[in-house]
Design an enzyme around this catalytic site. Structure first.
Site, PDB file in Angstrom:
ATOM      1  N   CYS A   1       7.096-132.169 -22.259  1.00  0.00           N
ATOM      2  CA  CYS A   1       7.665-133.169 -23.159  1.00  0.00           C
ATOM      3  C   CYS A   1       8.606-134.117 -22.400  1.00  0.00           C
ATOM      4  O   CYS A   1       9.435-133.674 -21.619  1.00  0.00           O
ATOM      5  CB  CYS A   1       8.422-132.586 -24.330  1.00  0.00           C
ATOM      6  SG  CYS A   1       7.428-131.567 -25.408  1.00  0.00           S
TER       7      CYS A   1
ATOM      8  N   ARG B   1       4.666-135.300 -18.040  1.00  0.00           N
ATOM      9  CA  ARG B   1       5.336-134.121 -18.593  1.00  0.00           C
ATOM     10  C   ARG B   1       4.613-133.549 -19.813  1.00  0.00           C
ATOM     11  O   ARG B   1       4.937-132.466 -20.293  1.00  0.00           O
ATOM     12  CB  ARG B   1       6.768-134.474 -18.994  1.00  0.00           C
ATOM     13  CG  ARG B   1       7.625-134.888 -17.833  1.00  0.00           C
ATOM     14  CD  ARG B   1       8.995-135.289 -18.319  1.00  0.00           C
ATOM     15  NE  ARG B   1       9.764-134.146 -18.729  1.00  0.00           N
ATOM     16  CZ  ARG B   1      10.562-133.438 -17.942  1.00  0.00           C
ATOM     17  NH1 ARG B   1      10.699-133.785 -16.687  1.00  0.00           N
ATOM     18  NH2 ARG B   1      11.232-132.414 -18.389  1.00  0.00           N
TER      19      ARG B   1
ATOM     20  N   TRP C   1       4.123-132.056 -25.021  1.00  0.00           N
ATOM     21  CA  TRP C   1       3.279-130.934 -24.591  1.00  0.00           C
ATOM     22  C   TRP C   1       3.492-129.872 -25.650  1.00  0.00           C
ATOM     23  O   TRP C   1       4.584-129.310 -25.767  1.00  0.00           O
ATOM     24  CB  TRP C   1       3.709-130.443 -23.215  1.00  0.00           C
ATOM     25  CG  TRP C   1       2.798-129.407 -22.632  1.00  0.00           C
ATOM     26  CD1 TRP C   1       1.616-129.621 -22.000  1.00  0.00           C
ATOM     27  CD2 TRP C   1       3.000-127.990 -22.644  1.00  0.00           C
ATOM     28  NE1 TRP C   1       1.064-128.426 -21.609  1.00  0.00           N
ATOM     29  CE2 TRP C   1       1.884-127.399 -21.992  1.00  0.00           C
ATOM     30  CE3 TRP C   1       3.996-127.149 -23.141  1.00  0.00           C
ATOM     31  CZ2 TRP C   1       1.747-126.024 -21.825  1.00  0.00           C
ATOM     32  CZ3 TRP C   1       3.858-125.781 -22.968  1.00  0.00           C
ATOM     33  CH2 TRP C   1       2.746-125.244 -22.310  1.00  0.00           C
TER      34      TRP C   1
ATOM     35  N   ASN D   1      12.681-131.746 -26.439  1.00  0.00           N
ATOM     36  CA  ASN D   1      11.924-131.051 -25.397  1.00  0.00           C
ATOM     37  C   ASN D   1      12.497-129.645 -25.298  1.00  0.00           C
ATOM     38  O   ASN D   1      13.704-129.482 -25.165  1.00  0.00           O
ATOM     39  CB  ASN D   1      12.107-131.803 -24.069  1.00  0.00           C
ATOM     40  CG  ASN D   1      11.608-131.003 -22.877  1.00  0.00           C
ATOM     41  OD1 ASN D   1      10.721-130.161 -23.009  1.00  0.00           O
ATOM     42  ND2 ASN D   1      12.172-131.263 -21.711  1.00  0.00           N
ATOM     43  N   GLY D   2      11.646-128.632 -25.389  1.00  0.00           N
ATOM     44  CA  GLY D   2      12.118-127.252 -25.308  1.00  0.00           C
ATOM     45  C   GLY D   2      11.582-126.438 -26.464  1.00  0.00           C
ATOM     46  O   GLY D   2      10.613-126.831 -27.116  1.00  0.00           O
TER      47      GLY D   2
ATOM     48  N   GLU E   1      -4.337-121.076  -3.603  1.00  0.00           N
ATOM     49  CA  GLU E   1      -3.985-122.461  -3.945  1.00  0.00           C
ATOM     50  C   GLU E   1      -5.262-123.267  -4.213  1.00  0.00           C
ATOM     51  O   GLU E   1      -5.337-124.046  -5.171  1.00  0.00           O
ATOM     52  CB  GLU E   1      -3.151-123.072  -2.803  1.00  0.00           C
ATOM     53  CG  GLU E   1      -2.982-124.586  -2.802  1.00  0.00           C
ATOM     54  CD  GLU E   1      -2.209-125.136  -3.995  1.00  0.00           C
ATOM     55  OE1 GLU E   1      -1.743-124.371  -4.837  1.00  0.00           O
ATOM     56  OE2 GLU E   1      -2.118-126.377  -4.091  1.00  0.00           O
TER      57      GLU E   1
ATOM     58  N   LYS F   1      -6.128-124.943  -7.845  1.00  0.00           N
ATOM     59  CA  LYS F   1      -6.306-126.398  -7.946  1.00  0.00           C
ATOM     60  C   LYS F   1      -7.654-126.727  -8.574  1.00  0.00           C
ATOM     61  O   LYS F   1      -7.769-127.610  -9.418  1.00  0.00           O
ATOM     62  CB  LYS F   1      -6.185-127.003  -6.553  1.00  0.00           C
ATOM     63  CG  LYS F   1      -5.632-128.369  -6.529  1.00  0.00           C
ATOM     64  CD  LYS F   1      -4.176-128.428  -6.143  1.00  0.00           C
ATOM     65  CE  LYS F   1      -3.283-127.612  -7.023  1.00  0.00           C
ATOM     66  NZ  LYS F   1      -1.917-127.574  -6.598  1.00  0.00           N
TER      67      LYS F   1
ATOM     68  N   GLU G   1      -7.537-125.984 -12.318  1.00  0.00           N
ATOM     69  CA  GLU G   1      -6.672-126.912 -13.050  1.00  0.00           C
ATOM     70  C   GLU G   1      -7.335-128.252 -13.316  1.00  0.00           C
ATOM     71  O   GLU G   1      -7.216-128.793 -14.410  1.00  0.00           O
ATOM     72  CB  GLU G   1      -5.421-127.222 -12.216  1.00  0.00           C
ATOM     73  CG  GLU G   1      -4.345-126.217 -12.256  1.00  0.00           C
ATOM     74  CD  GLU G   1      -3.169-126.701 -11.443  1.00  0.00           C
ATOM     75  OE1 GLU G   1      -2.102-126.892 -12.006  1.00  0.00           O
ATOM     76  OE2 GLU G   1      -3.319-126.891 -10.215  1.00  0.00           O
TER      77      GLU G   1
ATOM     78  N   HIS H   1     -14.380-104.178  -3.068  1.00  0.00           N
ATOM     79  CA  HIS H   1     -13.823-103.211  -4.027  1.00  0.00           C
ATOM     80  C   HIS H   1     -14.034-103.659  -5.470  1.00  0.00           C
ATOM     81  O   HIS H   1     -13.398-103.120  -6.374  1.00  0.00           O
ATOM     82  CB  HIS H   1     -12.332-102.991  -3.738  1.00  0.00           C
ATOM     83  CG  HIS H   1     -12.091-102.386  -2.386  1.00  0.00           C
ATOM     84  ND1 HIS H   1     -12.446-101.090  -2.079  1.00  0.00           N
ATOM     85  CD2 HIS H   1     -11.607-102.928  -1.241  1.00  0.00           C
ATOM     86  CE1 HIS H   1     -12.159-100.841  -0.818  1.00  0.00           C
ATOM     87  NE2 HIS H   1     -11.652-101.943  -0.282  1.00  0.00           N
TER      88      HIS H   1
ATOM     89  N   LYS I   1       3.554-131.170 -16.173  1.00  0.00           N
ATOM     90  CA  LYS I   1       4.081-131.102 -14.807  1.00  0.00           C
ATOM     91  C   LYS I   1       5.268-130.158 -14.673  1.00  0.00           C
ATOM     92  O   LYS I   1       5.348-129.376 -13.752  1.00  0.00           O
ATOM     93  CB  LYS I   1       4.483-132.515 -14.390  1.00  0.00           C
ATOM     94  CG  LYS I   1       5.006-132.619 -12.981  1.00  0.00           C
ATOM     95  CD  LYS I   1       3.876-132.720 -12.006  1.00  0.00           C
ATOM     96  CE  LYS I   1       4.348-132.774 -10.573  1.00  0.00           C
ATOM     97  NZ  LYS I   1       3.293-132.280  -9.676  1.00  0.00           N
TER      98      LYS I   1
HETATM   99  C1  F6R Z   1      -0.207-126.287  -9.677  1.00  0.00           C
HETATM  100  C2  F6R Z   1       1.112-126.640 -10.159  1.00  0.00           C
HETATM  101  C3  F6R Z   1       1.918-125.582 -10.830  1.00  0.00           C
HETATM  102  C4  F6R Z   1       3.376-125.620 -10.326  1.00  0.00           C
HETATM  103  C5  F6R Z   1       4.225-124.629 -11.135  1.00  0.00           C
HETATM  104  C6  F6R Z   1       5.653-124.587 -10.651  1.00  0.00           C
HETATM  105  O1  F6R Z   1      -0.893-127.402  -9.206  1.00  0.00           O
HETATM  106  O2  F6R Z   1       1.533-127.757 -10.030  1.00  0.00           O
HETATM  107  O3  F6R Z   1       1.361-124.326 -10.672  1.00  0.00           O
HETATM  108  O4  F6R Z   1       3.379-125.304  -8.969  1.00  0.00           O
HETATM  109  O5  F6R Z   1       4.202-124.983 -12.484  1.00  0.00           O
HETATM  110  O6  F6R Z   1       6.285-125.822 -10.819  1.00  0.00           O
HETATM  111  P1  F6R Z   1       7.612-126.161 -10.037  1.00  0.00           P
HETATM  112  O7  F6R Z   1       7.270-126.210  -8.604  1.00  0.00           O
HETATM  113  O8  F6R Z   1       8.060-127.483 -10.583  1.00  0.00           O
HETATM  114  O9  F6R Z   1       8.590-125.054 -10.330  1.00  0.00           O
END
Ligand code: F6R
Length: 605
Positions: free
Chosen positions: A2, A27, A74, A98-99, A477, A481, A484, A500, A600
């Site tokens: 948000c 956000r 969000w 937001n929250g 990672e 990615k 996502e 396993h 984000k």
């Molecule tokens: C993956 C991604 C998320 C963030 C996670 C932590 O692409 O962006 O998994 O890494 O939400 O966010 P921060 O780093 O802001 O604490």
């Protein structure tokens, strides 16, 4: 998670709010809305879906007014419908939030009993109806807001607008970020400095548990008890120009291409060019008995890589856990331990919760952060900043490699100070680190080969990523990615673990992507790949020149990366796995920068 904007201006507020929401859309993008005062009355426009939908509504049904609030959502409580979109309003007050209001059910019951009528399924509407109730009871806007804020439990950043109050706005924050921007006879509220970047560089970062009363002349800050507090104005370095796409198709593509610059900038922050020494804030590494590393998502994978480094090069015992688990685990902690937190935003609720747990247990808190004005920055003992700049694509790329760069510097200093690393070895590792920006720039040139690989990946239902040791988190990672941004199911396994269980998944439709330069357990990993191939799996590998000699005879596709010192290979190999996800998402035609269901900065649990 948000985005919030508030504007007290002398010009039309809606274009200013709309553009600020555009900068906050990363956000959350489930719905959006704006409320203004029109001849003293609260008017609002809201739309489900992306901000552009709200733009269409505003074209057909414009909104005037010089004071207003806006929100990009969000969804937490209540589906992402127009009805649940913010601002929530009565005829007396409008709010954006937001929250999460954790006691919203009890408040809803109480408000309904008092005759207040809810129109949405959200927890946030309780704020509007609570303030409204106090206004109806005759309290001033300021008193009504203050009384209501003290009834709320959970996390919130809120902006409030009051009917017939053309020169008033109230903001509050508790566990979610909110900043105040000072213009020329104009005042702003925003979730972050990016939102306000083109509007003002004079920013006050509200402390947690504070609220603010804005008029066009300035701001008065209070704590939740109502005592006046100071909140200094700072000049933000963030320039409006930092937030364009620079000709790239997506922010993610731009940010991927910023890897060399960002790693170089981060190194420049810590490496003294004349002495060739890494200079960190004073940390007594010799007395540290244990590091507890924690973070979420990609930042957690950066932490995993940090663990391999710190254990191997500094012989420092390390525990690592996902922040949402650690914060409720009550682990026994050493007296001389450090908490090592990693976060791009510095606002992630779970990481912040874990930080507080570690701090209360007496750990010295070292945070690796990109946003150095964040809540985590304020609550840490030592902040190691990553110089990744603004990252707008929801899926992180460059901030991840900047985190690795900082963790590598930390490892080398800790290794030398703890007497586990000779100066010669540390120098060799540092030279390799300083070389990384050039090697990463070369790796970015591999895009055509990665595009070929992406064609196979984009057709798959399931993709498996494999890596061993310090490259296992890089595989993780890559899998995250891909999930996502392309919505293809992907999982990463430590290559030795395949047999396993996960090996049962393999058939000729399953691409197996591995990160396997020559060196660390190369032969063993190659054996694991052979096992997968024998079951029909399609092998796609990232390796180096020497590894390619073996792998070209086995794998369907081989992308050859520049040779690097093994110490820095996790940083280098991150780039192609992230790029592969981007290219697969392009083929799938998904919304790369704003993938579904994500946000984000995750400021709720
Ligand atoms: C993956 C991604 C998320 C963030 C996670 C932590 O692409 O962006 O998994 O890494 O939400 O966010 P921060 O780093 O802001 O604490």
């Amino acid at each position: 998670m948000c985005g919030i904007v508030g504007v007290l201006s002398n010009q039309s507020a809606v274009p200013i709010i709309f553009e600020a929401l555009r900068r906050l859309e990363y956000r959350g993008y489930d719905s959006a809305g704006i409320a203004t005062l029109v001849n003293g009355s609260i008017e609002r426009r809201r739309a489900s879906g992306k901000l552009d939908n709200l733009g269409e509504i505003l074209k057909k049904n414009a909104l005037s007014g010089t004071v207003g609030i806006g929100h990009t959502r969000w969804a937490t409580h209540g589906a992402p419908t127009e009805n649940n979109a913010h601002p929530h309003a009565t005829e007396r007050v409008a709010i954006v939030h937001n929250g999460i209001i954790e006691n919203h059910e009890a408040l809803r019951k109480e408000l309904e009993e008092a005759g207040q009528i809810f129109k949405s399924d959200t927890d946030s509407e309780t704020i509007a109806l609570l303030v409204d109730l106090y206004l109806k009871q005759g309290k001033s806007p300021k008193d009504a807001a203050h009384t209501a804020l003290n009834r709320l439990e959970g996390a919130f950043a809120i902006a409030m607008l009051f009917a017939n109050e053309e020169n008033l706005m109230i903001g509050a924050r508790h566990g979610a970020p909110l900043i105040v921007g000072f213009g020329e006879s104009e005042m702003f509220l925003g979730s972050d400095s990016l939102a306000l970047a083109p509007l003002t560089r004079r920013i006050a970062y509200m402390p947690d548990g504070s609220w603010v009363v804005l008029t066009r002349k300035g701001a008065d800050f209070y704590d939740l008890e109502g005592r006046s507090i100071d909140c200094p104005i700072q000049i933000t370095a963030l320039m409006a120009g930092a937030i364009g796409k620079d000709g790239y198709r997506h922010y993610m593509e731009k940010e991927l291409n910023e890897h060399p610059v960002v790693i170089g900038q981060t190194l420049r922050r810590f490496v003294n060019p004349s002495t060739h020494q890494i200079e960190l804030p004073e940390i007594d590494f010799t007395s540290i008995s244990r590091a507890t590393v924690t973070a979420c998502g990609s930042a957690y994978y950066a932490g995993m890589i940090g663990r391999y480094w710190l254990e191997e090069y500094a012989r420092l015992p390390v525990d690592i856990d996902i922040a949402s688990e650690l914060r409720y685990r009550n682990p026994p902690l050493d007296k001389n331990g450090i908490g090592l937190l990693i976060s791009q935003s510095g606002e992630t609720a779970d990481t912040l919760g874990a930080l507080r747990l570690l701090k209360n247990a007496g750990q010295h808190i070292i945070s690796v952060l990109n946003c150095e004005h964040s809540t985590m920055a304020r609550e840490s003992d030592t902040v190691l900043g990553t110089d990744a700049g603004v990252e707008i694509a929801v899926a992180t790329t460059k901030a991840f490699s900047a985190q690795l760069t900082v963790l590598a510097c930390l490892t080398l200093v800790a290794g030398v100070k703890r007497g586990n690393l000779t100066n010669e070895t540390a120098d060799a590792c540092l030279s390799a680190l300083l070389d990384v920006p050039s090697r990463v720039a070369e790796a970015l040139q591999l895009q055509p080969a990665i595009q070929e690989m992406a064609k196979i990946v984009a057709e798959a239902q399931t993709v498996i990523y494999l890596g061993r040791g310090i490259l296992f988190p890089v595989a993780m990672e890559g899998a995250l990615k891909l999930k996502e941004i392309s919505y293809i199911h992907a999982d990463a396994y430590a290559a030795g673990e395949m047999k396993h269980g996960p090996i049962a998944l393999i058939d000729p439709t399953v691409p197996i992507i591995s990160v396997v330069p020559l060196g660390y357990l190369f032969d063993k990993t190659v054996s694991n790949l052979q096992e997968a191939k024998a079951r029909g799996g399609r092998l796609l590998v990232f390796t180096d020149e020497k590894g390619a000699k073996t792998l070209k005879g086995i794998a369907e596709q081989v992308v050859v990366l520049p040779d690097v010192h093994p110490f820095v290979s996790p940083i280098l190999y991150t780039v192609p796995v992230q790029m592969l996800a981007y290219e697969a998402a392009l083929i799938k035609g998904t919304d790369v920068d704003q993938p579904r269901n994500l946000a984000k900065s995750v400021t709720v649990e």
